[in-house]
Write a protein that holds these residues in place. Structure first.
Motif, PDB file in Angstrom:
ATOM      1  N   VAL A  58     116.315  31.687  50.240  1.00 49.89           N
ATOM      2  CA  VAL A  58     117.141  31.292  51.119  1.00 49.89           C
ATOM      3  C   VAL A  58     116.321  31.601  52.485  1.00 49.89           C
ATOM      4  O   VAL A  58     115.650  32.355  52.489  1.00 49.89           O
ATOM      5  CB  VAL A  58     118.396  32.457  51.214  1.00 49.89           C
ATOM      6  N   GLU A  59     116.295  30.429  53.248  1.00 52.60           N
ATOM      7  CA  GLU A  59     115.506  30.443  54.308  1.00 52.60           C
ATOM      8  C   GLU A  59     116.145  31.246  55.449  1.00 52.60           C
ATOM      9  O   GLU A  59     117.311  30.977  55.816  1.00 52.60           O
ATOM     10  CB  GLU A  59     115.584  28.747  54.732  1.00 52.60           C
ATOM     11  N   THR A  60     115.249  32.207  56.386  1.00 50.18           N
ATOM     12  CA  THR A  60     115.894  32.838  57.360  1.00 50.18           C
ATOM     13  C   THR A  60     115.055  32.330  58.714  1.00 50.18           C
ATOM     14  O   THR A  60     115.379  32.766  59.725  1.00 50.18           O
ATOM     15  CB  THR A  60     115.876  34.196  57.195  1.00 50.18           C
ATOM     16  N   GLY A  61     113.810  31.659  58.555  1.00 51.67           N
ATOM     17  CA  GLY A  61     112.855  31.601  59.454  1.00 51.67           C
ATOM     18  C   GLY A  61     112.177  32.838  60.054  1.00 51.67           C
ATOM     19  O   GLY A  61     111.520  32.892  61.233  1.00 51.67           O
ATOM     20  N   ILE A  62     112.363  33.698  59.201  1.00 54.42           N
ATOM     21  CA  ILE A  62     111.820  35.225  59.717  1.00 54.42           C
ATOM     22  C   ILE A  62     110.523  35.448  58.998  1.00 54.42           C
ATOM     23  O   ILE A  62     110.475  35.214  57.977  1.00 54.42           O
ATOM     24  CB  ILE A  62     112.717  36.282  59.779  1.00 54.42           C
ATOM     25  N   ASP A  63     109.802  35.688  59.676  1.00 54.41           N
ATOM     26  CA  ASP A  63     108.140  36.418  59.438  1.00 54.41           C
ATOM     27  C   ASP A  63     108.442  37.840  58.847  1.00 54.41           C
ATOM     28  O   ASP A  63     108.479  38.714  59.749  1.00 54.41           O
ATOM     29  CB  ASP A  63     107.335  36.210  60.304  1.00 54.41           C
ATOM     30  N   LEU A  64     108.731  38.146  57.417  1.00 59.21           N
ATOM     31  CA  LEU A  64     108.857  39.586  57.154  1.00 59.21           C
ATOM     32  C   LEU A  64     107.776  40.361  57.612  1.00 59.21           C
ATOM     33  O   LEU A  64     108.057  41.822  57.909  1.00 59.21           O
ATOM     34  CB  LEU A  64     109.129  39.298  55.558  1.00 59.21           C
ATOM     35  N   ASP A  65     106.435  40.168  57.771  1.00 61.61           N
ATOM     36  CA  ASP A  65     105.388  41.159  58.044  1.00 61.61           C
ATOM     37  C   ASP A  65     105.839  41.462  59.516  1.00 61.61           C
ATOM     38  O   ASP A  65     105.432  42.722  59.915  1.00 61.61           O
ATOM     39  CB  ASP A  65     104.069  40.330  57.725  1.00 61.61           C
TER      40      ASP A  65
END
Ligand code: HMG
Ligand code: MG
Length: 304
Positions: free
Chosen positions: A266-273
């Motif tokens: 699922v896409e969130t547009g967030i960079d987890l790092d």
């Protein structure tokens, strides 16, 4: 089952507001501003920044103006703030929020403890706030507390959630948050609260706001995804708790939600790092580890 899960999710990080409002340690405005900057760098498109409430009730939010006016805004990011009454709205409007949030409760007792009035009185107070916001071109969200359980009244029936949602819709609120304030909800109960809300609001205008007190928030998020709900509030590093819900811990950690969603494609547009860096930043200031299993696991992996 998975076929009905949305392919994209929008997260509103409520860490700077819901997260920090209950912190005993005073958090300087500069630290809150840096947290907001780091969240937007990580790709958050909606951030709940602060609240315009009585500083006697919630001292940690007394620097609302300093924080809102100190942010370097990024285009495409929406900054929301809580406004319980016209006094709060009049102060907030000077700081040009993109969205204001009125906050009611499905339980009478919590309404009294949190905002010092009945549900009916709260709607009377919110109505002119909503009207003024819409007239000023500011979007309006309504938070609904205690949609599953209340610290004072126990279980809350879905009918009471539907009733509150109907009242909020009636005064012009554009979208609503279905909050499990004390994190007592389990997946099927949370689905009932969401379905009650969907009687009055469309699927794009309903968001899940799950505190993780009983460790159910990720499961509840998955249950909400099954219904097609694709907007969620979460708190970086799992910060937070409500001052008027004793013992309630923070919202589900944004890092944990992002880890789960990305793992499901699922896409969130967030960079987890970068998100983990933001969580580590505020947790470092508060001198503790993030309340996020995914963040701690990935930080350990990085260190190794
Ligand atoms: P009240 O005492 O009933 O209000 O409080 P009042 O109108 O009688 O005013 C009393 C005093 O407060 C006056 O000052 C007012 O000027 C001042 P005094 O004359 O005594 O010096 N006042 C204000 N000051 C600043 N900003 C304002 C404001 N309004 C009045 N907007 C009030 C009513 C709502 C203000 C109060 O109960 C309050 O501030 N409560 C705090 C509620 C709060 O912030 N709760 C936490 C956020 S909600 C939450 O966390 C739940 C959520 O996350 C969803 C979920 O998880 O459930 C959203
Ligand atoms: Mg909350």
């Amino acid at each position: 089952m998975t076929s009905s899960i949305p392919s994209r999710v929008r997260l509103i990080d409520v860490g700077p507001r819901d997260g920090l409002q209950n912190e005993k340690t005073p958090v300087p405005a500069a630290v809150k501003i840096e947290l907001v900057h780091r969240l937007q760098q990580a790709g958050l498109k909606e951030i709940e920044v602060t609240s315009y409430v009585s500083p006697k009730w919630v001292p940690q939010m007394a620097d609302n103006h300093e924080v809102m006016s100190g942010i370097t805004r990024q285009s495409g990011v929406a900054y929301s703030v809580l406004t319980p009454n016209l006094k709060g709205f009049d102060a907030a409007v000077l700081d040009q929020p993109d969205e204001i949030v009125v906050f009611g409760s499905a339980s009478e007792a919590f309404s009294q403890r949190n905002i010092n009035c009945s549900i009916a009185e709260s709607i009377e107070r919110f109505a002119p706030v909503v009207e003024a916001a819409l007239a000023a071109g500011i979007r309006v969200r309504g938070a609904m507390s205690c949609t599953v359980g209340c610290p004072y009244e126990g279980d809350i029936a879905p009918e009471r959630v539907a009733y509150l949602a109907g009242l909020l819709k009636g005064i012009g609120v554009q979208r609503v948050d279905v909050a499990d304030t004390i994190g007592v909800g389990t997946p099927r109960k949370v689905q009932k609260a969401l379905e009650a809300t969907l009687q009055h609001f469309g699927i794009d205008d309903v968001s899940g706001h799950f505190h993780d007190t009983y460790g159910q928030a990720l499961s509840n998020t998955l249950a909400a995804l099954e219904l097609g709900v694709w907007n969620y509030q979460s708190s970086v590093a799992g910060l937070g708790g409500c001052p008027y819900a004793k013992g309630a811990t923070g919202n589900v950690a944004t890092e944990d939600v992002v880890y789960m969603l990305h793992g499901m494609g699922v896409e969130t547009g967030i960079d987890l790092d970068l998100l983990i860096d933001a969580g580590a930043y505020i947790s470092g200031f508060l001198d503790r580890k993030p309340h996020s299993r995914a963040a701690n696991a990935l930080l350990t992996k990085r260190a190794g």
